[in-house]
Design an enzyme around this catalytic site. Structure first.
Site, PDB file in Angstrom:
ATOM      1  N   GLU A 108      11.559  -4.094   1.525  1.00 47.03           N
ATOM      2  CA  GLU A 108      10.253  -4.438   2.088  1.00 47.03           C
ATOM      3  C   GLU A 108       9.184  -3.549   1.479  1.00 47.03           C
ATOM      4  O   GLU A 108       9.465  -2.454   1.019  1.00 47.03           O
ATOM      5  CB  GLU A 108      10.249  -4.208   3.617  1.00 47.03           C
ATOM      6  CG  GLU A 108      11.180  -5.123   4.364  1.00 47.03           C
ATOM      7  CD  GLU A 108      11.265  -4.765   5.847  1.00 47.03           C
ATOM      8  OE1 GLU A 108      10.462  -3.925   6.329  1.00 47.03           O
ATOM      9  OE2 GLU A 108      12.140  -5.322   6.515  1.00 47.03           O
ATOM     10  N   LYS A 110       6.496  -0.840   1.532  1.00 44.03           N
ATOM     11  CA  LYS A 110       6.186   0.285   2.409  1.00 44.03           C
ATOM     12  C   LYS A 110       4.666   0.343   2.520  1.00 44.03           C
ATOM     13  O   LYS A 110       3.975   0.829   1.626  1.00 44.03           O
ATOM     14  CB  LYS A 110       6.755   1.588   1.841  1.00 44.03           C
ATOM     15  CG  LYS A 110       6.512   2.766   2.760  1.00 44.03           C
ATOM     16  CD  LYS A 110       7.433   3.913   2.411  1.00 44.03           C
ATOM     17  CE  LYS A 110       6.964   5.254   2.925  1.00 44.03           C
ATOM     18  NZ  LYS A 110       6.259   5.306   4.174  1.00 44.03           N
ATOM     19  N   ASP A 112       1.064   1.392   3.472  1.00 47.89           N
ATOM     20  CA  ASP A 112       0.484   2.712   3.717  1.00 47.89           C
ATOM     21  C   ASP A 112      -0.553   2.608   4.828  1.00 47.89           C
ATOM     22  O   ASP A 112      -1.740   2.431   4.584  1.00 47.89           O
ATOM     23  CB  ASP A 112      -0.160   3.227   2.426  1.00 47.89           C
ATOM     24  CG  ASP A 112      -0.280   4.742   2.448  1.00 47.89           C
ATOM     25  OD1 ASP A 112       0.268   5.363   3.380  1.00 47.89           O
ATOM     26  OD2 ASP A 112      -0.910   5.293   1.534  1.00 47.89           O
ATOM     27  N   TYR A 218       7.566  -5.169  11.243  1.00 53.98           N
ATOM     28  CA  TYR A 218       8.796  -5.182  10.446  1.00 53.98           C
ATOM     29  C   TYR A 218      10.054  -4.787  11.208  1.00 53.98           C
ATOM     30  O   TYR A 218      11.117  -4.685  10.613  1.00 53.98           O
ATOM     31  CB  TYR A 218       8.642  -4.293   9.213  1.00 53.98           C
ATOM     32  CG  TYR A 218       8.059  -2.918   9.511  1.00 53.98           C
ATOM     33  CD1 TYR A 218       8.769  -1.984  10.236  1.00 53.98           C
ATOM     34  CD2 TYR A 218       6.784  -2.584   9.071  1.00 53.98           C
ATOM     35  CE1 TYR A 218       8.234  -0.741  10.514  1.00 53.98           C
ATOM     36  CE2 TYR A 218       6.241  -1.344   9.340  1.00 53.98           C
ATOM     37  CZ  TYR A 218       6.971  -0.418  10.068  1.00 53.98           C
ATOM     38  OH  TYR A 218       6.438   0.799  10.350  1.00 53.98           O
ATOM     39  N   LYS A 306       9.807   6.142  -2.743  1.00 52.02           N
ATOM     40  CA  LYS A 306       8.393   6.469  -2.939  1.00 52.02           C
ATOM     41  C   LYS A 306       8.028   6.284  -4.401  1.00 52.02           C
ATOM     42  O   LYS A 306       8.698   6.821  -5.280  1.00 52.02           O
ATOM     43  CB  LYS A 306       8.137   7.932  -2.545  1.00 52.02           C
ATOM     44  CG  LYS A 306       8.221   8.196  -1.064  1.00 52.02           C
ATOM     45  CD  LYS A 306       6.951   7.724  -0.387  1.00 52.02           C
ATOM     46  CE  LYS A 306       6.638   8.412   0.897  1.00 52.02           C
ATOM     47  NZ  LYS A 306       5.948   9.631   0.888  1.00 52.02           N
ATOM     48  N   CYS A 400     -35.617  14.216  -7.810  1.00 47.78           N
ATOM     49  CA  CYS A 400     -35.047  12.882  -7.990  1.00 47.78           C
ATOM     50  C   CYS A 400     -35.099  12.524  -9.471  1.00 47.78           C
ATOM     51  O   CYS A 400     -36.161  12.623 -10.088  1.00 47.78           O
ATOM     52  CB  CYS A 400     -35.855  11.874  -7.181  1.00 47.78           C
ATOM     53  SG  CYS A 400     -35.479  10.175  -7.632  1.00 47.78           S
ATOM     54  N   CYS A 403     -37.835   9.550 -10.084  1.00 51.57           N
ATOM     55  CA  CYS A 403     -39.283   9.651  -9.888  1.00 51.57           C
ATOM     56  C   CYS A 403     -39.794  11.087  -9.846  1.00 51.57           C
ATOM     57  O   CYS A 403     -40.998  11.310  -9.799  1.00 51.57           O
ATOM     58  CB  CYS A 403     -39.699   8.913  -8.614  1.00 51.57           C
ATOM     59  SG  CYS A 403     -39.247   9.790  -7.108  1.00 51.57           S
ATOM     60  N   CYS A 418     -33.788  10.956  -2.240  1.00 48.68           N
ATOM     61  CA  CYS A 418     -35.161  10.841  -2.679  1.00 48.68           C
ATOM     62  C   CYS A 418     -35.926  10.232  -1.505  1.00 48.68           C
ATOM     63  O   CYS A 418     -35.545   9.197  -0.979  1.00 48.68           O
ATOM     64  CB  CYS A 418     -35.239   9.916  -3.888  1.00 48.68           C
ATOM     65  SG  CYS A 418     -36.945   9.488  -4.252  1.00 48.68           S
ATOM     66  N   CYS A 423     -40.251   5.248  -4.979  1.00 46.43           N
ATOM     67  CA  CYS A 423     -39.365   5.593  -6.099  1.00 46.43           C
ATOM     68  C   CYS A 423     -38.841   4.299  -6.723  1.00 46.43           C
ATOM     69  O   CYS A 423     -38.383   3.411  -6.011  1.00 46.43           O
ATOM     70  CB  CYS A 423     -38.197   6.435  -5.593  1.00 46.43           C
ATOM     71  SG  CYS A 423     -36.934   6.684  -6.849  1.00 46.43           S
TER      72      CYS A 423
HETATM   73  S1  IVH Z   1      10.964   1.023   8.876  1.00 52.57           S
HETATM   74  C1  IVH Z   1      13.678   3.304  11.616  1.00 52.57           C
HETATM   75  N1  IVH Z   1       9.545  -0.529   7.282  1.00 52.57           N
HETATM   76  O1  IVH Z   1       6.816   4.329   6.683  1.00 52.57           O
HETATM   77  C2  IVH Z   1      12.798   2.442  10.784  1.00 52.57           C
HETATM   78  N2  IVH Z   1       8.650   1.584   7.874  1.00 52.57           N
HETATM   79  O2  IVH Z   1       8.095   6.916   5.971  1.00 52.57           O
HETATM   80  C3  IVH Z   1      11.526   3.100  10.502  1.00 52.57           C
HETATM   81  N3  IVH Z   1       6.416   2.016   6.949  1.00 52.57           N
HETATM   82  O3  IVH Z   1       7.077   5.708   9.866  1.00 52.57           O
HETATM   83  C4  IVH Z   1      10.499   2.420   9.784  1.00 52.57           C
HETATM   84  N4  IVH Z   1       6.192   0.098   5.899  1.00 52.57           N
HETATM   85  O4  IVH Z   1       5.238   3.987   9.520  1.00 52.57           O
HETATM   86  C5  IVH Z   1       9.616   0.666   7.924  1.00 52.57           C
HETATM   87  N5  IVH Z   1       8.383  -2.023   5.929  1.00 52.57           N
HETATM   88  C6  IVH Z   1       8.443  -0.848   6.566  1.00 52.57           C
HETATM   89  C7  IVH Z   1       7.400   0.095   6.501  1.00 52.57           C
HETATM   90  C8  IVH Z   1       7.555   1.308   7.162  1.00 52.57           C
HETATM   91  C9  IVH Z   1       5.631   1.257   6.189  1.00 52.57           C
HETATM   92  C10 IVH Z   1       6.091   3.390   7.421  1.00 52.57           C
HETATM   93  C11 IVH Z   1       6.423   3.630   8.858  1.00 52.57           C
HETATM   94  C12 IVH Z   1       7.345   4.801   8.864  1.00 52.57           C
HETATM   95  C13 IVH Z   1       7.111   5.407   7.522  1.00 52.57           C
HETATM   96  C14 IVH Z   1       8.346   6.139   7.084  1.00 52.57           C
END
Ligand code: IVH
Length: 659
Positions: A108, A110, A112, A218, A306, A400, A403, A418, A423
């Site tokens: 999935e 991740k 942010d 998720y 990551k 500025c 002007c 300014c 201006c």
């Molecule tokens: S699963 C026990 N799925 O990433 C399962 N987390 O570094 C825990 N996050 O705290 C989370 N996308 O806030 C999961 N598709 C995803 C995610 C996800 C973002 C975040 C989440 C978690 C952090 C962990």
């Protein structure tokens, strides 16, 4: 030695966690945080005798802030272990394979954002909480209810469903919000995640609602009335209940396919409309997860891959100083072009001079560059070790660049501005505001006309509006003889506007029409303003320190004084002659207006009240003296009846005005 470093790292990590989780103001990038955490994990692995229960490695990060109510999570909301390379993913797969033969996975995005736990009861959204410290989160139910793609009612009537997901800010909204903040001279958000966290943790849900947040769900942490056997099935089920589920998730037969997926998205990440910082890999079957168990911090059946940080070094060649359309003077870095996160970058906003000083960025430096929110190029820091001594310190400008007027900095702001309304960099915006309804109200003088007037050199300064002729106006696109004549008439009429409108029209920072009105109750001639001190202004009700400071600065600018002289010469009214002749018959009385009156507009009615020393308020309370009611009144009418407040129609209102 080692213990010293361990303690130092713990201190540092705690400090950065506090900045990130509690203040929403990270001082370092996620990648830098990860480096510190990895070093600590490594040292603790080598010296397990030094592990203490309060080490940051032993607990889920975060801390619930005390501004919100607390919600205790049914199960602790865990975090994830990180993987930084295909090798780490293979290690993870080996550990899983000891319990599950030939494990399959779901990969999935991740996202942010901010982790969130939502509880539905009988299909209705009951509570929503942030993760907090994993055990107790903040009650952000009211705010989550403003997030548009979070359903308040599910498509299926389940007795109870508890889910987990991520609230995020799309890249486009992050860009918009930061631009808006920059134009207002406010501090910007470091990245979309901070922007999401800052927007979610607002005590006023109205602010949350004004920011386009969204959610992806998720995980199901608790369910009654349904059996779910795999991650794939879970995502499908969530989708069917009407919850927002990310579409990029993919079933993978083995870890090789996972590695391919990660490779694919390292490249694709920049095309997504939201920021991701990696891929979450989850064991697909649910049953064996319990057997795999968890560490103090994270489950053993999932891992977060990551992405490597996208950072490049390049040379800062020059610093351009620009004035924006609202008068903000800001530095822009000109750099040797580098390819970064999908595009070639050669310019980056340095935002403001405070930031330049804090980061100690110098002209000629080798700098580390990244993209905030995956879109906005930004200098993280200079590589100070590689300095030659030739680098130049970047100082805020005295004037500025467009002007030459003094570059002004108000105490409450980070930006230099300014203040000259004429201006050239600000002229179009100044004119649009000057002519607008709340200011001089010049009917027909909209942005399209102003654009042409400035582009064709017919207007160089605001007061040039008053020297325009019908013939000149007729040369503009879509401007016939009749509209040109009407426009000239509107311009003429605007000369007679009361002083408060002229004060508003000057666009003095923090001075809207309400404050301008208060000011002109005390000072009836624009010349009075030229000699006012801060202390004088502070005596005017509703005028605060930053407003007073802003007014003094504005009138101190010689270019503004000249503009006012020229407006005077053009015949624009700069004093309220008749103000004193209207007796303050309504002083101490508060009016509330609701509904449409047959003849008067709301502005006209307000003006009549204020001219007689009365006040206009937007809400009905026990202190309200009268509620003036027109057609289709709002809830204020009901409230007035409830509180027994005198109700007036237009005719009886006019009687009170004329008494
Ligand atoms: S699963 C026990 N799925 O990433 C399962 N987390 O570094 C825990 N996050 O705290 C989370 N996308 O806030 C999961 N598709 C995803 C995610 C996800 C973002 C975040 C989440 C978690 C952090 C962990």
């Amino acid at each position: 030695m080692v213990l010293e470093r361990i303690n130092e790292l713990r201190e540092l990590i705690r400090k950065h966690e506090y900045q990130y989780y509690v203040l929403d103001e990270p001082l370092i990038s996620d990648a830098e945080y990860d480096v510190l955490m990895q070093e600590l994990i490594k040292l603790e692995n080598e010296h397990p005798e030094f592990i203490t229960p309060d080490s940051p490695t032993q607990r889920v990060g975060g801390k619930a802030s005390e501004r919100f109510g607390a919600i205790v999570h049914r199960y602790p909301l865990l975090s994830l272990d990180n993987a930084f390379s295909p090798g780490d993913l293979l290690d993870f797969d080996r550990r899983v394979s000891r319990v599950v033969s030939q494990p399959s996975y779901v990969a999935e995005m991740k996202i942010d954002g901010v982790s969130i736990a939502i509880v539905y009861e009988n299909g209705l959204l009951r509570t929503a909480a942030t993760r907090g410290d994993g055990l107790v989160g903040e009650d952000v139910t009211a705010n989550i209810k403003t997030v548009k793609n979070v359903p308040l009612k599910l498509q299926r009537n389940l007795p109870r469903l508890e889910v987990r997901g991520e609230i995020y800010m799309p890249k486009s909204e992050f860009l918009r919000l930061n631009q808006e903040k920059e134009e207002r001279g406010e501090k910007i958000f470091a990245n979309p995640r901070n922007a999401a966290a800052g927007s979610l943790r607002q005590l006023d849900p109205g602010i949350t609602a004004s920011r386009a947040l969204a959610a992806f769900i998720y995980d199901i942490t608790y369910i009654e009335g349904e059996e779910i056997s795999s991650q794939q099935e879970m995502l499908e089920f969530l989708r069917e209940t009407g919850l927002p589920v990310n579409n990029e998730a993919r079933f993978c037969n083995d870890i090789e396919q996972i590695i391919d997926y990660c490779d694919e998205y390292v490249k694709k990440r920049h095309e997504l409309p939201y920021e991701i910082d990696g891929v979450v890999v989850k064991l697909n079957p649910i049953a064996p997860r319990a057997q795999l168990g968890q560490t103090a911090k994270s489950p053993r059946w999932a891992v977060a891959y990551k992405f490597p940080p996208e950072e490049k070094e390049t040379r800062l060649l020059d610093v351009e100083i620009n004035v924006g359309r609202t008068g903000i003077i800001a530095p822009t870095a000109i750099m040797e072009p580098v390819f970064l996160a999908g595009t070639t970058v050669s310019r980056a906003s340095l935002h403001n001079f405070d930031l330049v000083r804090e980061k100690d960025i110098r002209k000629g430096d080798l700098v580390l560059l990244h993209k905030a929110g995956d879109i906005i190029p930004e200098i993280i820091k200079p590589i100070a070790e590689k300095r030659t001594g030739e680098e130049e310190i970047i100082n805020p400008p005295q004037n500025c660049p467009a002007c030459g007027s003094e570059a002004v900095r108000l105490d409450s702001e980070v930006a230099y501005r300014c203040e000259n309304i004429n201006c050239p960099a600000r002229l179009k915006e100044s004119l649009i505001f000057f002519a607008s309804r709340e200011a001089m109200d010049i009917d027909g003088m909209g942005p399209a006309v102003i654009e042409q007037l400035v582009e064709r050199g017919l207007v160089h300064e605001i007061d040039d509006l008053y020297t325009l002729s019908v013939e000149q106006l007729q040369t503009l696109e879509r401007m016939g003889a009749k509209s040109a004549a009407n426009l000239i008439e509107s311009i003429e009429r605007s000369k007679k506007q009361p002083l408060y409108r002229l004060i508003t029209a000057l666009g003095i920072r923090y001075i809207g029409s309400k404050t301008a009105r208060s000011l002109t109750q005390y000072y009836h001639d624009i010349d009075d303003f030229l000699n006012l001190q801060r202390e004088d202004l502070l005596r005017v009700p509703d005028v605060g320190l930053r407003m007073a400071e802003s007014i003094v600065r504005f009138f101190a600018e010689p270019r503004n004084q000249e503009t006012i002289e020229r407006l005077k010469a053009a015949g624009v009214n700069t004093r309220d002659e008749d103000l004193n002749t209207i007796p303050p018959t309504l002083s101490g009385k508060t009016f509330v207006l609701t509904g449409t009156l047959p003849n008067l507009t709301r502005d006209e009615a307000s003006e009549m009240i204020i001219a007689r020393g009365g006040k206009v308020s937007s809400s009905v309370s026990k202190k309200t003296s009268y509620v003036v009611v027109g057609e289709d009144p709002g809830s204020k009418y009901g409230r007035a009846v409830q509180l027994g407040i005198e109700i007036l129609d237009e005719a009886s209102f006019l009687q009170i005005i004329n008494q």
